[in-house]
Scaffold this motif. Structure first.
Motif, PDB file in Angstrom:
ATOM      1  N   VAL A 178      79.734 -32.009 -49.757  1.00 12.38           N
ATOM      2  CA  VAL A 178      79.624 -30.821 -50.595  1.00 12.38           C
ATOM      3  C   VAL A 178      80.163 -29.623 -49.830  1.00 12.38           C
ATOM      4  CG1 VAL A 178      77.639 -31.713 -51.857  1.00 12.38           C
ATOM      5  CG2 VAL A 178      77.267 -30.380 -49.791  1.00 12.38           C
ATOM      6  N   ARG A 179      80.483 -28.595 -50.558  1.00 12.35           N
ATOM      7  CA  ARG A 179      80.996 -27.378 -49.949  1.00 12.35           C
ATOM      8  C   ARG A 179      79.901 -26.708 -49.128  1.00 12.35           C
ATOM      9  NH1 ARG A 179      83.716 -22.341 -53.281  1.00 12.35           N
ATOM     10  NH2 ARG A 179      84.378 -21.128 -51.465  1.00 12.35           N
ATOM     11  N   GLY A 180      80.260 -26.260 -47.936  1.00 13.55           N
ATOM     12  CA  GLY A 180      79.300 -25.633 -47.043  1.00 13.55           C
ATOM     13  C   GLY A 180      78.702 -26.569 -46.025  1.00 13.55           C
ATOM     14  N   SER A 181      79.095 -27.854 -46.010  1.00  9.92           N
ATOM     15  CA  SER A 181      78.522 -28.810 -45.060  1.00  9.92           C
ATOM     16  C   SER A 181      78.982 -28.488 -43.648  1.00  9.92           C
ATOM     17  CB  SER A 181      78.938 -30.233 -45.426  1.00  9.92           C
ATOM     18  OG  SER A 181      78.469 -30.583 -46.708  1.00  9.92           O
ATOM     19  N   PRO A 182      78.082 -28.440 -42.659  1.00 13.84           N
ATOM     20  CA  PRO A 182      78.499 -28.227 -41.266  1.00 13.84           C
ATOM     21  C   PRO A 182      79.250 -29.449 -40.733  1.00 13.84           C
ATOM     22  CG  PRO A 182      76.166 -27.741 -41.590  1.00 13.84           C
ATOM     23  CD  PRO A 182      76.630 -28.456 -42.812  1.00 13.84           C
ATOM     24  N   VAL A 183      80.195 -29.208 -39.842  1.00 15.19           N
ATOM     25  CA  VAL A 183      80.978 -30.265 -39.212  1.00 15.19           C
ATOM     26  C   VAL A 183      80.866 -30.093 -37.701  1.00 15.19           C
ATOM     27  CG1 VAL A 183      83.259 -31.314 -38.969  1.00 15.19           C
ATOM     28  CG2 VAL A 183      82.554 -30.338 -41.164  1.00 15.19           C
ATOM     29  N   ILE A 184      80.495 -31.163 -36.995  1.00  7.97           N
ATOM     30  CA  ILE A 184      80.310 -31.111 -35.549  1.00  7.97           C
ATOM     31  C   ILE A 184      81.076 -32.250 -34.910  1.00  7.97           C
ATOM     32  CG2 ILE A 184      78.027 -30.071 -35.806  1.00  7.97           C
ATOM     33  CD1 ILE A 184      76.820 -32.770 -35.076  1.00  7.97           C
ATOM     34  N   ASP A 185      81.319 -32.138 -33.602  1.00  8.18           N
ATOM     35  CA  ASP A 185      81.849 -33.241 -32.814  1.00  8.18           C
ATOM     36  C   ASP A 185      80.842 -33.565 -31.724  1.00  8.18           C
ATOM     37  OD1 ASP A 185      82.134 -31.169 -31.074  1.00  8.18           O
ATOM     38  OD2 ASP A 185      84.297 -31.342 -30.833  1.00  8.18           O
ATOM     39  N   VAL A 216      79.338 -27.492 -32.541  1.00 10.99           N
ATOM     40  CA  VAL A 216      79.773 -27.151 -33.895  1.00 10.99           C
ATOM     41  C   VAL A 216      81.288 -26.987 -33.914  1.00 10.99           C
ATOM     42  CG1 VAL A 216      79.558 -25.497 -35.772  1.00 10.99           C
ATOM     43  CG2 VAL A 216      77.568 -26.054 -34.378  1.00 10.99           C
ATOM     44  N   LEU A 217      81.910 -27.607 -34.913  1.00 16.46           N
ATOM     45  CA  LEU A 217      83.361 -27.517 -35.072  1.00 16.46           C
ATOM     46  C   LEU A 217      83.742 -26.544 -36.177  1.00 16.46           C
ATOM     47  CD1 LEU A 217      85.934 -28.914 -33.861  1.00 16.46           C
ATOM     48  CD2 LEU A 217      85.885 -30.390 -35.859  1.00 16.46           C
ATOM     49  N   GLY A 218      83.008 -26.544 -37.273  1.00 22.47           N
ATOM     50  CA  GLY A 218      83.324 -25.659 -38.383  1.00 22.47           C
ATOM     51  C   GLY A 218      82.470 -25.980 -39.588  1.00 22.47           C
ATOM     52  N   GLN A 219      83.002 -25.662 -40.766  1.00 26.02           N
ATOM     53  CA  GLN A 219      82.255 -25.805 -42.009  1.00 26.02           C
ATOM     54  C   GLN A 219      83.213 -26.194 -43.123  1.00 26.02           C
ATOM     55  OE1 GLN A 219      80.306 -22.206 -43.160  1.00 26.02           O
ATOM     56  NE2 GLN A 219      79.176 -23.119 -44.826  1.00 26.02           N
ATOM     57  N   VAL A 220      82.766 -27.081 -44.007  1.00 27.28           N
ATOM     58  CA  VAL A 220      83.575 -27.504 -45.146  1.00 27.28           C
ATOM     59  C   VAL A 220      83.665 -26.349 -46.135  1.00 27.28           C
ATOM     60  CG1 VAL A 220      83.762 -29.106 -47.080  1.00 27.28           C
ATOM     61  CG2 VAL A 220      82.959 -29.925 -44.864  1.00 27.28           C
ATOM     62  N   THR A 221      84.880 -25.933 -46.439  1.00 24.32           N
ATOM     63  CA  THR A 221      85.085 -24.817 -47.359  1.00 24.32           C
ATOM     64  C   THR A 221      85.796 -25.223 -48.638  1.00 24.32           C
ATOM     65  OG1 THR A 221      87.120 -24.257 -46.152  1.00 24.32           O
ATOM     66  CG2 THR A 221      85.103 -23.083 -45.540  1.00 24.32           C
TER      67      THR A 221
END
Length: 320
Positions: free
Chosen positions: A155-162, A166-171
């Motif tokens: 979904v939009r707004g999901s956090p993304v990590i490695d 933290v790497l970023g966020q789904v936009t």
């Protein structure tokens, strides 16, 4: 014997034929023609294939001593490396055993404290493994595309990590892919918490320098180079405690009320290949209780019946 009958021609051994220059020009032209013909028409390709096939066993046989020496050297080096890694693994295992014992003790203590304080247990975050496909084509942004989309529950707004932070966020979400805005993008914003001082702040992306900036911090704020910033969890998107960045430079300018604080992301935005997509914290929260409907207005009490009229006057009896 008359001289006219003598054969004046040189014997065959001394016959020169065409001159050396003529033969050089002829064979040079022939060689040039054959090279051009081979380049354009591949005339000698079948012959080369046959020769390569015939000579292949001989080549392999000649390479056996070289490969044997190389394999022997690799074996010795690999054996030494394996022994060194085994010793390091044993040391690391011993250290981890002590750490596991401490972690178990801390977990039990944490559970007891939460039970005493009647705290709600931490919310679990669902994760999905994804792979970075390519960078976004926009040269003025810092975005990547991953191989998970709405069909996989992203979904939009999901956090993304490695594996580092933290790497970023789904936009942006597509059916089979998603676009992730990295922390270094000019539009990226993330709330942070200084691990050393527990001071909250807001980090912004700096696409020009592939870094981040901690803005709106007072010039006398307690921020030092090397401080680790993690997610604060107050935005309802990122779980708390995820590493975000480290303070790289603090510039306390006298002409400004705010300090210029440059951050270096903990993760590797430009080289990440395998990532985890987390479920937003807001989606794991229990539903907010609905307000109770207002009680229906109580009808006013029924008006009491008017008191009975005073009893009629008693009849006067006949005069005696």
């Amino acid at each position: 014997m008359p001289l006219g009958t003598l054969d004046r021609t040189p014997p065959p051994f001394f016959k020169q034929g065409p001159s050396a220059l003529t033969r050089l020009m002829f064979f040079s032209a022939l060689a040039f023609f054959l090279m051009v013909a081979d380049t354009r028409l591949n005339l000698t390709q079948p012959l080369r294939a046959v020769v390569a096939t015939v000579l292949h066993p001989a080549q392999r046989a000649l390479l056996v001593p070289v490969e044997t020496a190389r394999t022997g050297g690799d074996y010795v080096r690999g054996l030494n490396e394996a022994r060194a890694k085994e010793a390091a693994a044993q040391r690391q295992l011993s250290e981890q055993a002590m750490r596991v014992a401490r972690v178990e003790l801390l977990e039990k203590e944490n559970a007891r404290l939460r039970a005493m304080l009647e705290l709600r247990p931490a919310l679990p975050a669902k994760t999905r493994a994804a792979e970075v496909l390519y960078d976004a084509p926009d040269p003025y942004s810092r975005k990547v595309v991953i191989d998970l989309g709405s069909a996989q529950g992203v979904v939009r707004g999901s956090p993304v990590i490695d594996e580092t932070g933290v790497l970023g966020q789904v936009t942006r979400v597509y059916p089979l892919a998603s676009e992730v805005t990295l922390l270094t993008d000019k539009d990226a914003v993330i709330p942070t918490l200084n691990v050393r001082t527990s001071a909250r702040g807001i980090a912004y992306g700096d696409a020009v320098n592939d870094a981040m900036e901690l803005r709106f911090m007072a010039a006398n704020a307690d921020v030092q180079e090397g401080d680790l910033l993690s997610t604060s969890g107050v935005d309802g998107v990122y779980p708390p405690g995820l590493p975000v960045a480290r303070v790289a430079k603090v510039d306390r300018r006298a002409d400004s009320a705010f300090a210029k604080i440059v951050l270096t992301p903990v993760s590797a935005p430009t080289s990440a290949r395998h990532v985890l997509v987390l479920q937003p914290v807001g989606d794991t929260l229990p539903p907010r209780p609905q307000p109770e409907p207002a009680a229906a207005a109580t009808p006013p009490p029924a008006a009491s019946a008017p008191k009975a009229a005073a009893s009629a006057p008693a009849r006067k009896g006949p005069a005696r």
